[in-house]
Design an enzyme around this catalytic site. Structure first.
Site, mmCIF file in Angstrom:
data_model
loop_
_atom_site.group_PDB
_atom_site.id
_atom_site.type_symbol
_atom_site.label_atom_id
_atom_site.label_comp_id
_atom_site.label_asym_id
_atom_site.label_seq_id
_atom_site.Cartn_x
_atom_site.Cartn_y
_atom_site.Cartn_z
ATOM 1 N N ASP A 44 0.828 -1.213 0.000
ATOM 2 C CA ASP A 44 0.000 0.000 0.000
ATOM 3 C C ASP A 44 0.862 1.262 0.000
ATOM 4 O OD1 ASP A 44 -2.031 -1.925 0.416
ATOM 5 O OD2 ASP A 44 -1.829 -1.710 2.588
ATOM 6 N N ASN A 174 -15.109 2.370 6.952
ATOM 7 C CA ASN A 174 -14.044 1.816 7.766
ATOM 8 C C ASN A 174 -12.928 2.850 7.749
ATOM 9 O OD1 ASN A 174 -12.213 0.232 9.112
ATOM 10 N ND2 ASN A 174 -11.982 -1.301 7.498
ATOM 11 N N ASP A 177 -6.928 3.641 5.367
ATOM 12 C CA ASP A 177 -6.433 4.025 4.035
ATOM 13 C C ASP A 177 -6.540 5.524 3.773
ATOM 14 O OD1 ASP A 177 -6.056 1.338 3.771
ATOM 15 O OD2 ASP A 177 -7.509 1.031 2.164
ATOM 16 N N SER A 194 -12.438 1.923 3.126
ATOM 17 C CA SER A 194 -12.155 0.589 2.607
ATOM 18 C C SER A 194 -13.349 -0.301 2.892
ATOM 19 C CB SER A 194 -10.898 0.010 3.268
ATOM 20 O OG SER A 194 -10.743 -1.359 2.980
ATOM 21 N N SER A 196 -16.868 -1.899 3.585
ATOM 22 C CA SER A 196 -17.935 -1.322 4.429
ATOM 23 C C SER A 196 -18.795 -0.343 3.647
ATOM 24 C CB SER A 196 -17.328 -0.674 5.680
ATOM 25 O OG SER A 196 -16.627 -1.637 6.425
ATOM 26 N N HIS A 226 -20.533 -3.224 1.841
ATOM 27 C CA HIS A 226 -19.357 -4.106 1.927
ATOM 28 C C HIS A 226 -18.727 -4.413 0.564
ATOM 29 C CE1 HIS A 226 -20.351 -4.740 6.143
ATOM 30 N NE2 HIS A 226 -21.566 -5.095 5.797
ATOM 31 N N SER A 227 -18.947 -3.565 -0.436
ATOM 32 C CA SER A 227 -18.282 -3.781 -1.719
ATOM 33 C C SER A 227 -16.780 -3.596 -1.552
ATOM 34 C CB SER A 227 -18.822 -2.823 -2.786
ATOM 35 O OG SER A 227 -18.718 -1.478 -2.359
ATOM 36 N N ILE A 229 -13.944 -2.141 -2.328
ATOM 37 C CA ILE A 229 -13.309 -0.949 -2.912
ATOM 38 C C ILE A 229 -12.486 -0.300 -1.812
ATOM 39 C CG2 ILE A 229 -13.674 1.265 -4.056
ATOM 40 C CD1 ILE A 229 -16.443 0.266 -4.898
ATOM 41 N N GLU A 230 -11.205 -0.030 -2.081
ATOM 42 C CA GLU A 230 -10.348 0.540 -1.037
ATOM 43 C C GLU A 230 -9.163 1.289 -1.648
ATOM 44 O OE1 GLU A 230 -8.964 -2.650 1.407
ATOM 45 O OE2 GLU A 230 -7.545 -3.405 -0.068
#
Length: 861
Positions: A44, A174, A177, A194, A196, A226-227, A229-230
């Site tokens: 990351d 969440n 990130d 991220s 959530s 909850h997809s 994607i972050e």
């Protein structure tokens, strides 16, 4: 006159050697020096440039730096009180660790404000969105950072969230990130989120670095329910005036389908759209769903996912090719001159969860969308490329839109001189500017760039292209050689090689070669080796078998054949292969094989240092986390063997091996005290097929643990501390010849082991019973009764000949009086004595050459 021929030949030889060693790479009309890379691991990565140095900060408090984006230096790698970024991170950030029920940190972001550096850190529970985000400040980019406190939390079940409502993970974020940035108007923003409830943005006070009051969680940009994607990051481009929101879809591990996406807006807080015009704040999973990838994968421009520029048999280079697995969580840096680079971590085909930092050029295309160059940055510049240069055959990748673990392998296309595209796709192409290209395929036009880049497989600078379409899909290509049928067949056949003509396991028989060449195999004895390469060895009481394989290679109307002769060995007798007690030495106590050798931090490195400390029985090998031990090649082979050893790790690091065995970098098994899920496991790879053998109980730091494994034709049993722990079927076939590589504490990639290892015992063609393992756990070695005491060496500190001396450790030779090479009727790998013998012959030949020169000189005088 003195004879000059010997001197002339000597000078010519030196010149030829130096030319071969230092020959630069040549491409086109120019000559280039090959780039040199130094790799680091930062998951990351978030980039910041300070003076002339680039820094990346990531998860687990990892950081690295570079001045040229090629050679990186690791600053830190783990969350510990020895990490230089904090004086004592567990004390300094105790509030965050306590809230998140965690002992690690996730993706960090650092930004410079005035003369200070603001680190936005976060900790997360992991299995839930219970997270804390805070700010730490330092006067130096490399720390130490001082905590200024937590300002955002998530995961407070049944409690009020920052927006005044009860926390709901389907709509609330969440708090991980983070990315802090200034927009074109000077406003200070924090982007984060991220899974959530998705990705959010809030405004920050530049004086304090904290959010302004009353924003709650901020503005929602994309995601929810909850997809997956972050990893949000904001890029601003002055030329287009757009803000580009980069995110990553999918799961971060090798099977998670991680892939980089981008969308754009005229405002930093949205709304954002993709290339199809889709409003991205509406993109999320279905209500009541978890990880609904199908709901989100059509949206957002997919810049890069799993891919492999596949190397075909007969092509230049080595290995399977070049590609990435689960690339993502990227950041972007744009220089003062307008050049942009994208920074991300990636895993690799056939390398499991090992990951490294990569930097690629990022170019905004003629339609205002970012495009990633196919190969890593190596110092190349954007330059004018003529259409004549672009004409040719390419390895072609279509990244698609799906979120999956599938690996997209390259296929061949040709960009023809008349502007058409042929091969696996049809269409048209044209150069629209100096390096801009447009490719039209299935009525979709992809806009991008052509760039000459360093190809690490061919070790040359090759033309590449990359482009993004109005359908959110990215494509890429790498120029390759076009072959006529006869050349393709001959090159394919010429590159079929087998490491050994001695066979003990199935053979990998190639079915395709370069330029569409196909191959068909025939066997002289299908009962021993069939046309698929499957091997059935004779029983141990039978003799070895000779088999001839014939391959017919065909391309268009042209065909050729080639034959290969093999000796298939009968099954081995069971025996103790080696026993390393590590009593102040790396010698095999049975004296059957050579001593171990000290390595550096990788199995192939030289140097390093080891020591010995008090062990479980006598002395033990101590590895300090910078070195390992390379054991003799060929210790074990086939699919029937057993291994036993003790270990006491001082430190548990992800992927680090205690015991490692490999055929090559694509076929290996590794006992890892802490695997990719934080669990103790036997981890293995066989030509892309992964095996995860978890133990029910984990090995602990600073505690002695006894491990044993036995493999009988794919039936694997693992033991922990004298007790059977787990059994598995279909274990990978790794030790497929007599030249397997073995090591303690190091492998080809990961951080070395730090701690103690003791009592390594290896058995060939023998299945340890439960009673055998209990005996090993107690310090006894099974199969020891055949060796007379006088044949045994004296262990360190043991000067007595008493049969009951507790220090004496027995060993056994083979069941018969014959040596192993006689039993197998095959020559085994060279011992060190044979190597020294050959070295001596070489020295003698050199001395004879010198003597000849001196004789001729004396004669001429």
């Amino acid at each position: 006159m003195k004879p000059l021929l010997p001197y002339i030949l000597f000078i010519i030889s030196i010149l030829l050697l130096s030319n071969a060693i230092f020959l630069p790479v040549r491409t086109g009309a120019e000559t280039f020096e090959p780039p040199v890379f130094n790799e680091v691991s930062v998951h990351d990565p978030s980039v910041i440039k300070v003076d002339d140095t680039y820094y990346v900060f990531g998860s687990h408090l990892a950081a690295a730096k570079s001045r040229d984006l090629l050679n990186w230096e690791q600053i830190s790698s783990t969350v510990s009180n020895q990490n230089p970024l904090f004086e004592n991170v567990f004390d300094e950030l105790s509030e965050a660790f306590e809230w998140a029920n965690s002992d690690t940190l996730w993706a960090a972001d650092v930004i410079q404000i005035g003369d200070q550096f603001y680190m936005y850190y976060n900790a997360c529970e992991g299995s839930s969105p219970r997270s804390a985000m805070g700010l730490a400040v330092a006067d130096d980019i490399e720390g130490p950072y001082v905590d200024h406190g937590i300002f955002l939390k998530s995961g407070m079940w049944d409690q009020e969230s920052p927006d005044g409502t009860i926390y709901d993970p389907t709509i609330h974020p969440n708090a991980i990130d983070p990315h802090a940035f200034f927009d074109a108007e000077g406003k200070f923003w924090l982007l984060y989120g991220s899974y959530s409830g998705g990705i959010f943005i809030m405004e920050l006070n530049p004086k304090t670095g904290m959010p302004y009051e009353g924003q709650g969680y901020g503005t929602h940009l994309i995601g929810g329910n909850h997809s997956r994607i972050e990893g949000p990051y904001m890029q601003y481009d002055e030329q287009t005036g757009f803000y580009y929101l980069h995110v990553t879809y999918g799961g971060l591990d090798a099977s998670g389908g991680y892939n980089m996406r981008v969308m754009r807006s005229e405002n930093p807080d949205g709304p954002f759209v993709d290339a199809t015009g889709q409003q991205m704040n509406q993109v999320k999973g279905a209500e009541g769903s978890f990880f609904d990838d199908q709901a989100i994968e059509p949206y957002g421009v997919k810049l890069m996912g799993n891919f492999l520029f596949e190397r075909r048999l007969g092509e230049t280079g080595s290995g399977a090719g070049l590609g990435y697995i689960s690339p993502g969580h990227n950041s972007v840096y744009t220089t003062d001159s307008g050049e942009s680079f994208i920074f991300f971590h990636t895993r690799f085909p056939n390398r499991g969860e090992a990951h490294e930092l990569r930097v690629h050029r990022l170019v905004i295309n003629s339609e205002g969308w970012p495009v990633i160059a196919p190969y890593r940055y190596s110092g190349e510049q954007l330059e004018a490329i003529s259409a004549d240069q672009v004409v040719g055959t390419y390895k072609y990748i279509n990244h698609g839109l799906d979120i999956s673990s599938d690996l997209f392998s390259s296929e061949e296309i040709s960009l023809q001189a008349d502007g058409t595209i042929s091969g696996v796709i049809q269409g048209s192409w044209e150069m629209t500017n100096d390096y801009d290209i447009a490719l039209t395929i299935d009525n979709v036009t992809y806009h991008g760039m052509v760039l000459r880049q360093w190809n690490e497989v061919t070790e040359s600078f090759d033309l590449t292209f990359a482009a993004v379409g109005s359908n959110n899909i990215s494509i890429a290509g790498s120029q390759t050689i076009a072959y006529n049928p006869e050349t393709a067949v001959k090159e394919s056949l010429a590159h079929i090689t087998f490491q050994d003509s001695i066979v003990i396991a199935d053979l990998s028989l190639p079915k395709t070669g370069v330029g569409g060449t196909t191959m068909v195999w025939q066997s002289s004895d299908p009962n021993v080796i069939n046309e698929a390469g499957e091997v059935k060895r004779p029983m141990k009481e039978e003799s070895n078998r000779e088999v001839t394989l014939t391959v017919t290679a065909t391309n268009d109307q042209y065909s050729e054949t080639k034959t290969f002769k093999f000796t298939v060995l009968a099954e081995f007798d069971q025996h103790l292969a080696a026993y390393y007690p590590f009593d102040n030495g790396l010698n095999d106590y049975t004296q059957q094989v050579d001593d171990g050798e000290v390595t550096g931090r990788l199995i192939s490195n030289t140097g390093g240092q080891i020591s010995y400390q008090e062990g479980q029985f006598g002395q033990a090998l101590y590895l300090d986390g910078t070195s390992g031990v390379r054991l003799p090649d060929g210790l074990l082979s086939g699919e029937h063997y057993s291994i036993s050893f003790w270990l006491k790790p001082e430190r548990l690091t992800d992927f680090t091996t205690a015991f490692f065995a490999a055929h090559d970098q694509d076929n290996w098994f590794s006992f890892t005290p802490r695997g990719h899920n934080g669990e103790t496991m036997l981890w293995s790879l066989e030509n892309g097929n992964w095996f995860d053998g978890y133990l029910e109980e984990n090995v602990e730091a600073d505690v002695w643990s006894h491990l044993a494994l036995t493999n009988h034709n794919g039936e694997l049993t693992l033991y922990l501390n004298g007790e059977q722990a787990m059994t598995f079927q279909n274990f990978n076939h790794v030790l497929t010849d007599l030249n397997g590589v073995f090591a303690l504490g190091v492998n080809f990639w990961d951080a070395p082991y730090q701690g103690l290892i003791d009592e390594l015992v290896l058995y060939q063609s023998y299945t340890l019973t439960d009673q055998d393992v209990k005996a090993l756990y107690s310090g006894d070695i099974p199969l020891l009764d055949n060796l007379n005491d006088e044949d045994l060496p004296i262990l360190d500190g043991d000067q007595s000949n008493e049969e009951d001396d507790e220090k004496t450790k027995d060993a056994v030779w083979l069941d018969s009086s014959e040596g192993l090479d006689q039993q197998m009727n095959v020559r085994l790998p060279d011992t060190s004595s044979a190597i020294y013998h050959r070295l001596g012959v070489g020295v003698i030949l050199v001395l004879l050459g010198i003597a000849t020169l001196l004789f001729q000189k004396a004669k001429s005088n």
